[in-house]
Design a protein around this motif. Structure first.
Motif, PDB file in Angstrom:
ATOM      1  N   ILE A 172      -6.327   0.411  -8.447  1.00  0.00           N
ATOM      2  CA  ILE A 172      -5.426   0.055  -7.330  1.00  0.00           C
ATOM      3  C   ILE A 172      -5.673   0.282  -6.087  1.00  0.00           C
ATOM      4  O   ILE A 172      -5.970  -0.423  -4.994  1.00  0.00           O
ATOM      5  N   ILE A 173      -6.124   1.644  -5.608  1.00  0.00           N
ATOM      6  CA  ILE A 173      -6.502   2.261  -4.369  1.00  0.00           C
ATOM      7  C   ILE A 173      -7.864   1.285  -4.053  1.00  0.00           C
ATOM      8  O   ILE A 173      -7.913   0.740  -2.691  1.00  0.00           O
ATOM      9  N   ASP A 174      -8.755   1.291  -4.791  1.00  0.00           N
ATOM     10  CA  ASP A 174     -10.081   0.401  -4.348  1.00  0.00           C
ATOM     11  C   ASP A 174      -9.905  -1.126  -4.204  1.00  0.00           C
ATOM     12  O   ASP A 174     -10.162  -1.660  -3.231  1.00  0.00           O
ATOM     13  N   LEU A 175      -8.828  -1.671  -4.706  1.00  0.00           N
ATOM     14  CA  LEU A 175      -8.516  -3.101  -4.394  1.00  0.00           C
ATOM     15  C   LEU A 175      -7.750  -3.167  -3.050  1.00  0.00           C
ATOM     16  O   LEU A 175      -7.952  -4.238  -2.366  1.00  0.00           O
ATOM     17  N   PHE A 176      -6.853  -2.169  -2.763  1.00  0.00           N
ATOM     18  CA  PHE A 176      -6.283  -2.111  -1.551  1.00  0.00           C
ATOM     19  C   PHE A 176      -7.357  -1.978  -0.532  1.00  0.00           C
ATOM     20  O   PHE A 176      -7.019  -2.393   0.377  1.00  0.00           O
ATOM     21  N   GLU A 177      -8.242  -0.871  -0.516  1.00  0.00           N
ATOM     22  CA  GLU A 177      -9.419  -0.726   0.279  1.00  0.00           C
ATOM     23  C   GLU A 177     -10.121  -2.156   0.570  1.00  0.00           C
ATOM     24  O   GLU A 177     -10.364  -2.422   1.773  1.00  0.00           O
ATOM     25  N   LYS A 178     -10.394  -2.756  -0.505  1.00  0.00           N
ATOM     26  CA  LYS A 178     -11.374  -3.965  -0.243  1.00  0.00           C
ATOM     27  C   LYS A 178     -10.375  -5.005   0.503  1.00  0.00           C
ATOM     28  O   LYS A 178     -10.909  -5.754   1.193  1.00  0.00           O
ATOM     29  N   SER A 179      -8.973  -4.970   0.184  1.00  0.00           N
ATOM     30  CA  SER A 179      -8.221  -6.133   0.990  1.00  0.00           C
ATOM     31  C   SER A 179      -8.199  -5.605   2.528  1.00  0.00           C
ATOM     32  O   SER A 179      -8.048  -6.481   3.180  1.00  0.00           O
ATOM     33  N   LEU A 180      -7.951  -4.462   2.800  1.00  0.00           N
ATOM     34  CA  LEU A 180      -8.006  -3.754   4.027  1.00  0.00           C
ATOM     35  C   LEU A 180      -9.045  -4.245   4.956  1.00  0.00           C
ATOM     36  O   LEU A 180      -8.978  -4.470   6.236  1.00  0.00           O
ATOM     37  N   THR A 181     -10.406  -3.818   4.204  1.00  0.00           N
ATOM     38  CA  THR A 181     -11.489  -4.397   5.019  1.00  0.00           C
ATOM     39  C   THR A 181     -12.183  -5.725   4.908  1.00  0.00           C
ATOM     40  O   THR A 181     -13.055  -5.886   5.432  1.00  0.00           O
ATOM     41  N   GLY A 182     -11.366  -6.619   4.347  1.00  0.00           N
ATOM     42  CA  GLY A 182     -11.769  -7.871   4.203  1.00  0.00           C
ATOM     43  C   GLY A 182     -12.920  -8.264   3.298  1.00  0.00           C
ATOM     44  O   GLY A 182     -13.225  -9.354   3.288  1.00  0.00           O
ATOM     45  N   ILE A 221       0.927  -1.155  -0.109  1.00  0.00           N
ATOM     46  CA  ILE A 221      -0.019   0.069  -0.013  1.00  0.00           C
ATOM     47  C   ILE A 221       0.876   1.245  -0.128  1.00  0.00           C
ATOM     48  O   ILE A 221       0.864   2.065  -0.816  1.00  0.00           O
ATOM     49  N   ILE A 222       1.765   1.056   0.848  1.00  0.00           N
ATOM     50  CA  ILE A 222       2.842   2.573   1.033  1.00  0.00           C
ATOM     51  C   ILE A 222       3.646   2.471  -0.273  1.00  0.00           C
ATOM     52  O   ILE A 222       3.562   3.683  -0.893  1.00  0.00           O
ATOM     53  N   ASP A 223       4.224   1.635  -0.608  1.00  0.00           N
ATOM     54  CA  ASP A 223       5.027   1.795  -1.884  1.00  0.00           C
ATOM     55  C   ASP A 223       4.303   2.232  -3.177  1.00  0.00           C
ATOM     56  O   ASP A 223       4.892   2.683  -3.946  1.00  0.00           O
ATOM     57  N   GLU A 224       3.385   1.366  -3.543  1.00  0.00           N
ATOM     58  CA  GLU A 224       2.642   1.663  -4.722  1.00  0.00           C
ATOM     59  C   GLU A 224       1.985   3.352  -4.659  1.00  0.00           C
ATOM     60  O   GLU A 224       2.260   3.967  -5.690  1.00  0.00           O
TER      61      GLU A 224
END
Length: 279
Positions: free
Chosen positions: A252-262, A137-140
């Motif tokens: 990419i942000i959307d997919l990261f958000e979905k991963s964080l929230t489960g 998340i940070i590096d991307e």
């Protein structure tokens, strides 16, 4: 190796090979007419990545993973070569050996960073070494926030100076993304302590708002350029190019958000692109 490896590899190659092809075209436009060798090299890379793009379109999720692995290796070599070409051009410009050309040094550095990103992605996919989600998340975001900041600067400098309102808007976006990049680098230097769920979630939310605004600005600019309603030296393909990169960052942000929230993350072949791990 699995179907996920195949789908993600094809997604990365399809997106970035088109980007590399277009970089070749943009660099060629910025060379002087007497730079025949550089123009020939740019044409060569355009053909190379057009071929890679076409080959990628012949594969599918059912393609043998080992075939895709070899394809990634071949693409890695091509990307390494265009990266070296871009760095050579940058060196020539900074040594004042291409006076009168119109390729900004920052633009050439920008496109070389994207080539290096693509090269790293291919190597990671083939090695199977993926970063943990907090690092990714940070590096991307560090990578793409800088890309977005660059885009705003290019737009500002390629608009006609008489387009004062649009130039002002582009400069505002440049400042906004510079600040977001500084914040991202602060979060980067504070890790692993900074990698908490709430901090990363807020980080993504804040970036998403700004990227959406910039994406919408780019869409409007593209439409105005295509309709010849504003004064600029921006090629219509360049306007579309930077718009597509903003769209990818948002996905990419959307997919990261979905991963964080489960929430379930879409399979790579179900979306136009898939969030890569950090370079």
């Amino acid at each position: 190796m699995s179907d996920g490896f195949v789908a993600r590899s094809l997604d990365e190659v399809l997106f970035w090979s088109r980007i590399m092809k277009e970089h070749s075209f943009f660099l060629k436009l910025g060379f002087r007419c007497e730079d025949t060798q550089l123009i020939q090299e740019a044409n060569h890379f355009y053909a190379v990545f057009e071929s890679i793009e076409h080959r990628a379109n012949t594969y599918s999720i059912g393609t043998d993973p080992y075939t895709i692995r070899r394809f990634n290796e071949e693409t890695f070599v091509a990307v390494s070569h265009i990266w070296a070409f871009k760095r050579k051009v940058l060196g020539l410009i900074l040594a004042c050996q291409l006076p009168g050309g119109t390729n900004f040094p920052l633009l050439v550095d920008h496109v070389s960073r994207e080539a290096n990103y693509f090269r790293n992605r291919l190597a990671e996919l083939n090695s199977g070494k993926l970063e943990p989600l907090p690092d990714a998340i940070i590096d991307e975001n560090v990578f793409f926030l800088r890309i977005m900041a660059d885009h705003a600067k290019f737009i500002s400098h390629l608009l006609d100076p008489s387009e004062r309102k649009l130039v002002e808007q582009a400069n505002d976006f440049s400042h906004d993304f510079d600040q977001l990049l500084f914040q991202a680098r602060d979060l980067e230097s504070m890790r692993p302590q900074s990698q908490t769920g709430p901090l990363l979630d807020q980080f993504l939310d804040q970036n998403k708002v700004s990227v959406k605004s910039l994406r919408d600005f780019k869409r409007t600019a593209r439409e105005l350029i295509e309709a010849c309603r504003i004064k600029s030296i921006i090629h219509p393909l360049l306007a579309d190019h930077v718009f597509r990169e903003a769209e990818r960052f948002l996905l990419i942000i959307d997919l990261f958000e979905k991963s964080l929230t489960g929430h379930p993350v879409p399979a790579p072949h179900e979306v136009s692109s898939f969030a890569p791990n950090a370079p």
